[in-house]
Structure formats: C-alpha cells, structure tokens
Design an enzyme around this catalytic site. Structure first.
Site, PDB file in Angstrom:
ATOM      1  N   GLY A  12       0.826  -1.198   0.000  1.00 10.19           N
ATOM      2  CA  GLY A  12       0.000   0.000   0.000  1.00 10.19           C
ATOM      3  C   GLY A  12       0.860   1.247   0.000  1.00 10.19           C
ATOM      4  O   GLY A  12       2.084   1.195   0.140  1.00 10.19           O
ATOM      5  N   ILE A  14       1.226   3.946   2.163  1.00  9.25           N
ATOM      6  CA  ILE A  14       2.008   4.234   3.373  1.00  9.25           C
ATOM      7  C   ILE A  14       2.912   3.054   3.723  1.00  9.25           C
ATOM      8  O   ILE A  14       4.068   3.237   4.103  1.00  9.25           O
ATOM      9  CB  ILE A  14       1.073   4.590   4.541  1.00  9.25           C
ATOM     10  CG1 ILE A  14       0.293   5.871   4.222  1.00  9.25           C
ATOM     11  CG2 ILE A  14       1.864   4.759   5.840  1.00  9.25           C
ATOM     12  CD1 ILE A  14      -0.822   6.187   5.206  1.00  9.25           C
ATOM     13  N   TYR A 154     -16.621   3.483   6.973  1.00 15.13           N
ATOM     14  CA  TYR A 154     -15.162   3.341   7.051  1.00 15.13           C
ATOM     15  C   TYR A 154     -14.654   3.827   8.400  1.00 15.13           C
ATOM     16  O   TYR A 154     -13.918   3.121   9.107  1.00 15.13           O
ATOM     17  CB  TYR A 154     -14.507   4.129   5.918  1.00 15.13           C
ATOM     18  CG  TYR A 154     -13.034   4.416   6.131  1.00 15.13           C
ATOM     19  CD1 TYR A 154     -12.100   3.380   6.155  1.00 15.13           C
ATOM     20  CD2 TYR A 154     -12.577   5.724   6.314  1.00 15.13           C
ATOM     21  CE1 TYR A 154     -10.752   3.642   6.357  1.00 15.13           C
ATOM     22  CE2 TYR A 154     -11.239   5.992   6.518  1.00 15.13           C
ATOM     23  CZ  TYR A 154     -10.322   4.952   6.539  1.00 15.13           C
ATOM     24  OH  TYR A 154      -8.997   5.203   6.750  1.00 15.13           O
ATOM     25  N   LYS A 158     -12.851   1.790  11.698  1.00 15.22           N
ATOM     26  CA  LYS A 158     -11.542   2.151  12.246  1.00 15.22           C
ATOM     27  C   LYS A 158     -11.649   2.482  13.737  1.00 15.22           C
ATOM     28  O   LYS A 158     -10.755   2.142  14.521  1.00 15.22           O
ATOM     29  CB  LYS A 158     -10.934   3.312  11.461  1.00 15.22           C
ATOM     30  CG  LYS A 158     -10.661   3.005   9.997  1.00 15.22           C
ATOM     31  CD  LYS A 158      -9.723   1.834   9.803  1.00 15.22           C
ATOM     32  CE  LYS A 158      -8.282   2.232   9.915  1.00 15.22           C
ATOM     33  NZ  LYS A 158      -7.350   1.113   9.611  1.00 15.22           N
TER      34      LYS A 158
END
Length: 333
Positions: A12, A14, A154, A158
């Site tokens: 990904g 990051i 989302y 998280k």
C-alpha cells in the site's frame, strides 16, 4: 542484532514508504498484502518489486482475514514490532461496499491481534484515521477529544479497531499505539485520493470535482513526514503519561496518537498548488458536500511532539511538486 518488523499492507501507499525507510535503517521486514483490486493492482505490484530489491525484505501475498494466516507468519518470523497498516480504505466506497470493510478492517484486525497475543511483540502499532473524529467540531482535533459520532462506515470500522486493540492491550498486556492519520499524500499515492485524481484530470483536460463548492480544509500530511513519525513512535512504548493531553489508557499500555501536519490547507489553495506544479489551470466542477464527508480536519500535534519531538513539516507546494514529478515520470506524461 537486526530488528525485525512485520508490516501489513506493505504494498500500500504508506506501507511501501514505511518498508523503504525500515530497510534503509537496517531492519529485516516481512510484508503482507492482499493485493485487492480496490485500485490499480499494478501499482501495488510495482511497489513490492522495488522493496524486493532488498534481501532484507520478504513479501507474502494473502488476505488478512484468512483464518490463521497472520498468526502463522508471526509465529515463524517472530517480529520485534508489528505495524498494522492494511485496511479497506475510502470514505465513499464504504457506502457502496460496506462488507469489504467488515472483512478487512474488523476481521483482519482481529487476526492481527490474535497473532500478537500468540507471539507478543515489544510494540504493536495500528493505523486508524482522522475520520474517527466525525461530527466533532472542536478543532484542532486532540486525541482526548470525543470521537463517538463517525459519519462513514469506514470511520466506524476504524474506531472499532481502536476499541478492539484496547481490549487486547488490557487483557494481554500488549503495548499498543494507534495512529490517527490526516490526509496523507505524496509519490506512489493512491489513485482514489484527491491529489491523484486532480493531477490526472488536469493533464487529460477534463474537469475536477470540487465538493462543498471548495469550502473545505484538510490537514494534508506529506508521506515522508508521516513515516518519520511512525518510525520514531516505534520506541515510544505506551508506559508513562506525558501530560493531561495524553490519551494513555488508565487500564492498559495503549495510546492513540495523531500524525498530521498541524496546519489545515483550504481545498482551493491545494488545487492552486497543483495548478502551479503542472503549469495548467483546472476546470472546476463545483458540487455539494458528499455523504459521509466532513468540511475540515486539523491535527493537534501536542501529544506526538511530547513523545518524539518536532516532526518535519513539508510545505504543501513542495510536497505537491514531488508528487507531480513522480506522476509524470511513472506515467510518462
């Protein structure tokens, strides 16, 4: 001895940059990535190919939520540190495909926590998001502020992972730091993010969609600055409170930390920086606010600076120019 890091989401945006820095600093890194098709898989494969040029990097392709996969890797590799970055990202996509967020974010994080319970690392670090602050209008966002009214599924998943990790930190004495990232951008970025979409559209001569009629601000954080924060936090194990602004749990070695630039930029100023870097003016399609979105984000950096000292803060024009240079080189435009 060489320190070992297990990084989920290593292909990904990051995760790739973090693995590069870990390898440069002499770590041995095991990366896991599901190579989901949420965006261009070729981009993810290219990132892994670059990391694999180092003999200290090993890549595994597989889905986090596969029962026992992460635990097996952790039992074999026995990392000093686990950095869990893999997730199904995106505010808008969570409206259309919520099940993928349950699988990757909730079940996937459960598998990571179970692996850490079986083979406890010295420190476990997990990615959350500034989106968890949701409807909270008190700014800048501090870690001790209320974050109970998420505005997208989302963000809700998280926030749930923060609570899940806290329970494991309490029950099994697992030192855990949660990161709340603020609008990360830079070279090798995600195609679903505004910067990538804006640059692509401007170069193609098509209009860009500007939501809330441009009346938005974001705490844009350059990826190298963010990775510096992650690397320094590896050794900032949650043990002692550093002030009344500290989010350290009273019952667990667990803390949540903002990683942001600490300086919100108006969306139209961000677009102007892109136009300057490209030498072209964007045709703007002004639209109302999207469902699940928030008008502004702004990180309070008091806690992270108390833990690890001042972070580098790349100026928006310089960061955007680096992305544009990468984009032109990568796509040969």
């Amino acid at each position: 001895m060489t320190r070992k890091a297990f990084v989920t989401g290593s292909a990904g945006f990051i995760g790739f940059h973090l693995c590069q820095r870990l390898l440069a600093e002499g770590w041995q890194v095991l990366g896991l990535d599901g190579m989901s098709d949420y965006y261009d898989v070729t981009l993810k494969q290219r990132r892994h190919q670059m990391l694999l040029q180092s003999q200290a990097f090993r890549a595994v392709e597989g889905l986090l939520e596969t029962p026992g996969l992460v635990r097996g890797l952790v039992e074999e590799f026995r990392p000093d540190v686990i950095v869990h970055l893999a997730a199904q990202a995106g505010v808008r996509y969570s409206i259309d495909a919520p099940r993928s967020y349950v699988d990757a974010n909730l079940i996937g994080t459960f598998e990571v926590l179970e692996a850490a319970r079986a083979v406890p690392p010295a420190h476990m670090l997990l990615a959350s998001t500034s989106s968890v602050f949701g409807a909270n209008a008190q700014m800048p966002y501090a870690e001790v502020h209320q974050a109970d009214h998420q505005m997208s599924f989302y963000a809700a998943t998280k926030k749930a992972t923060e609570a899940m990790a806290h329970s494991y930190a309490h029950l099994y004495t697992l030192p855990t730091t949660m990161f709340r990232f603020f609008t990360v951008y830079g070279p090798w970025g995600r195609p679903d993010m505004a910067l990538f979409k804006f640059v692509k559209a401007i170069l193609e001569g098509t209009p860009i969609d500007v939501y809330n009629h441009g009346d938005m601000r974001r705490d844009f954080t350059y990826v190298d600055d963010l990775v510096t924060g992650i690397l320094r936090l590896i050794d900032a194990v949650p043990e002692e409170r550093v002030g009344d602004f500290d989010s350290l749990s009273p019952v667990a070695p667990w803390r949540v930390v903002n990683i942001g630039n600490g300086a919100p930029v108006p969306l139209l100023a961000f677009i102007a920086a892109i136009e300057a870097a490209l030498g072209r003016i964007a045709e703007k399609n002004m639209l109302p606010m999207q469902p699940g979105d928030v008008p502004a984000t702004w990180a309070d950096a008091t806690l992270i600076e108390a833990l690890i000292g001042p972070l580098p803060r790349t100026e928006i024009g310089a960061g955007v120019q680096r992305f544009v240079d990468w984009y032109r080189d990568y796509y040969q435009v």
